[in-house]
Design a protein around this motif. Structure first.
Motif, PDB file in Angstrom:
ATOM      1  N   ILE A  37      37.523  19.747  45.967  1.00 31.28           N
ATOM      2  CA  ILE A  37      36.618  20.893  45.952  1.00 31.28           C
ATOM      3  C   ILE A  37      37.421  22.122  45.544  1.00 31.28           C
ATOM      4  N   TYR A  38      36.899  22.847  44.560  1.00 28.91           N
ATOM      5  CA  TYR A  38      37.616  23.969  43.949  1.00 28.91           C
ATOM      6  C   TYR A  38      36.685  25.168  43.835  1.00 28.91           C
ATOM      7  N   LEU A  39      37.281  26.352  43.861  1.00 32.62           N
ATOM      8  CA  LEU A  39      36.522  27.589  43.772  1.00 32.62           C
ATOM      9  C   LEU A  39      37.059  28.426  42.617  1.00 32.62           C
ATOM     10  N   VAL A  40      36.152  28.981  41.814  1.00 33.50           N
ATOM     11  CA  VAL A  40      36.492  29.834  40.681  1.00 33.50           C
ATOM     12  C   VAL A  40      36.208  31.277  41.082  1.00 33.50           C
ATOM     13  N   ASP A  41      37.183  32.156  40.838  1.00 36.59           N
ATOM     14  CA  ASP A  41      37.009  33.576  41.132  1.00 36.59           C
ATOM     15  C   ASP A  41      37.675  34.378  40.030  1.00 36.59           C
ATOM     16  N   ASN A  42      36.883  34.997  39.192  1.00 41.33           N
ATOM     17  CA  ASN A  42      37.384  35.770  38.059  1.00 41.33           C
ATOM     18  C   ASN A  42      38.287  34.902  37.195  1.00 41.33           C
ATOM     19  N   CYS A  43      39.573  35.202  37.150  1.00 41.81           N
ATOM     20  CA  CYS A  43      40.482  34.454  36.282  1.00 41.81           C
ATOM     21  C   CYS A  43      41.325  33.452  37.057  1.00 41.81           C
TER      22      CYS A  43
ATOM     23  N   CYS B  77      41.341  18.936  36.636  1.00 38.28           N
ATOM     24  CA  CYS B  77      40.872  20.284  37.021  1.00 38.28           C
ATOM     25  C   CYS B  77      41.678  21.360  36.300  1.00 38.28           C
ATOM     26  N   MET B  78      42.978  21.134  36.095  1.00 34.77           N
ATOM     27  CA  MET B  78      43.771  22.130  35.366  1.00 34.77           C
ATOM     28  C   MET B  78      43.349  22.203  33.906  1.00 34.77           C
ATOM     29  N   ARG B  79      43.082  21.063  33.302  1.00 37.62           N
ATOM     30  CA  ARG B  79      42.615  21.055  31.904  1.00 37.62           C
ATOM     31  C   ARG B  79      41.272  21.770  31.799  1.00 37.62           C
ATOM     32  N   TRP B  80      40.383  21.500  32.744  1.00 30.80           N
ATOM     33  CA  TRP B  80      39.073  22.151  32.752  1.00 30.80           C
ATOM     34  C   TRP B  80      39.246  23.663  32.882  1.00 30.80           C
ATOM     35  N   ALA B  81      40.106  24.086  33.811  1.00 29.19           N
ATOM     36  CA  ALA B  81      40.325  25.517  34.043  1.00 29.19           C
ATOM     37  C   ALA B  81      40.878  26.205  32.793  1.00 29.19           C
ATOM     38  N   ILE B  82      41.767  25.547  32.091  1.00 30.17           N
ATOM     39  CA  ILE B  82      42.300  26.099  30.838  1.00 30.17           C
ATOM     40  C   ILE B  82      41.170  26.286  29.837  1.00 30.17           C
ATOM     41  N   GLN B  83      40.307  25.274  29.716  1.00 33.74           N
ATOM     42  CA  GLN B  83      39.173  25.350  28.779  1.00 33.74           C
ATOM     43  C   GLN B  83      38.210  26.482  29.144  1.00 33.74           C
ATOM     44  N   GLN B  84      38.149  26.833  30.421  1.00 34.40           N
ATOM     45  CA  GLN B  84      37.282  27.920  30.872  1.00 34.40           C
ATOM     46  C   GLN B  84      37.930  29.291  30.704  1.00 34.40           C
ATOM     47  N   GLY B  85      39.189  29.312  30.292  1.00 30.71           N
ATOM     48  CA  GLY B  85      39.892  30.578  30.110  1.00 30.71           C
ATOM     49  C   GLY B  85      40.473  31.146  31.394  1.00 30.71           C
ATOM     50  N   LEU B  86      40.573  30.321  32.424  1.00 34.56           N
ATOM     51  CA  LEU B  86      41.157  30.787  33.678  1.00 34.56           C
ATOM     52  C   LEU B  86      42.670  30.892  33.518  1.00 34.56           C
ATOM     53  N   ARG B  87      43.277  31.805  34.233  1.00 37.23           N
ATOM     54  CA  ARG B  87      44.687  32.107  34.004  1.00 37.23           C
ATOM     55  C   ARG B  87      45.637  31.499  35.045  1.00 37.23           C
ATOM     56  N   THR B  88      45.165  31.338  36.273  1.00 33.13           N
ATOM     57  CA  THR B  88      46.032  30.867  37.355  1.00 33.13           C
ATOM     58  C   THR B  88      45.313  29.817  38.186  1.00 33.13           C
ATOM     59  N   TYR B  89      46.037  28.767  38.536  1.00 36.64           N
ATOM     60  CA  TYR B  89      45.533  27.765  39.464  1.00 36.64           C
ATOM     61  C   TYR B  89      46.352  27.897  40.744  1.00 36.64           C
ATOM     62  N   ASP B  90      45.703  28.325  41.823  1.00 39.01           N
ATOM     63  CA  ASP B  90      46.337  28.461  43.127  1.00 39.01           C
ATOM     64  C   ASP B  90      46.004  27.207  43.923  1.00 39.01           C
ATOM     65  N   GLU B  91      47.034  26.422  44.212  1.00 40.43           N
ATOM     66  CA  GLU B  91      46.818  25.145  44.902  1.00 40.43           C
ATOM     67  C   GLU B  91      46.613  25.316  46.406  1.00 40.43           C
ATOM     68  N   LEU B  92      46.616  26.549  46.872  1.00 40.27           N
ATOM     69  CA  LEU B  92      46.308  26.914  48.265  1.00 40.27           C
ATOM     70  C   LEU B  92      47.073  26.100  49.308  1.00 40.27           C
ATOM     71  N   GLY B  93      48.285  26.480  49.495  1.00 35.41           N
ATOM     72  CA  GLY B  93      49.051  25.921  50.600  1.00 35.41           C
ATOM     73  C   GLY B  93      50.149  24.973  50.167  1.00 35.41           C
TER      74      GLY B  93
END
Length: 189
Positions: free
Chosen positions: A113-119, A145-161
């Motif tokens: 489960i992942y959450l998108v917030d701005n970039c 999920c990282m590939r998807w996030a790149i395709q969405q133009g997101l800049r950072t993936y925070d793996e939270l913890g």
């Protein structure tokens, strides 16, 4: 730090992945074992898809996997089912909450489960069935999920913890960097 005894301070760390480097550079920056486990997962027939979660059947399967994981550790799940239900109710229809599901022969074997917030993209929770760990579904989900996030133009993936050594090792395999953060809690007394 505060001198107020009602305030509890805790220094923690997370792992953040710079998605702006692109898919190929990100793949090359992963640990060799991690990269191989993603390939093994795909070669062994595991598949991964993304969706906007609702309160459908996936939630029962997801929480069953969570309960199984914690039962093996001899404790109750760290996150109650109501938390996931509230997440879906609050963010499910907004497009900000994403569910990545790994399947093998149409059976859910892992989900995240992942959450998108701005970039930024946040990894909230990831579980899998122990019987299918040889398929490395968690690695496949994280890479997908990282590939998807790149395709969405997101800049950072925070793996939270990254405060539990085994979990930190898994997350660090994807090429991120440790980032410290601080939490404060104030008691009601």
């Amino acid at each position: 730090r505060s001198n107020d005894p009602r305030i509890r301070y805790e220094s923690l760390k997370t792992i953040c992945v710079d998605l702006t480097q692109g898919e190929m550079k990100l793949l090359r920056g992963m640990d060799a074992d991690c990269r191989n486990q993603v390939r093994q997962s795909e070669q062994r027939g595991a598949e991964c898809r993304v969706s906007n979660p609702d309160r459908g059947d996936w939630l029962s399967s997801y929480y069953e996997m969570t309960t199984e994981l914690y039962r093996r550790q001899g404790r109750p799940p760290a996150i109650p089912r109501a938390f996931f239900e509230n997440l879906v109710d609050e963010f499910g229809s907004t497009g900000k909450l994403k569910l990545f599901v790994a399947t093998y022969h149409q059976e859910m074997i892992a989900a995240g489960i992942y959450l998108v917030d701005n970039c930024r993209f946040y990894g909230l929770d990831l579980v899998s069935r122990q019987a299918h760990h040889r398929l490395r579904p968690n690695n496949l989900i994280e890479w997908t999920c990282m590939r998807w996030a790149i395709q969405q133009g997101l800049r950072t993936y925070d793996e939270l913890g990254a405060n539990i050594p085994g979990i930190a090792r898994f997350k660090k395999g994807f090429g991120g960097r440790f980032v410290p953060y601080v939490t404060f809690q104030r008691s009601k007394d």
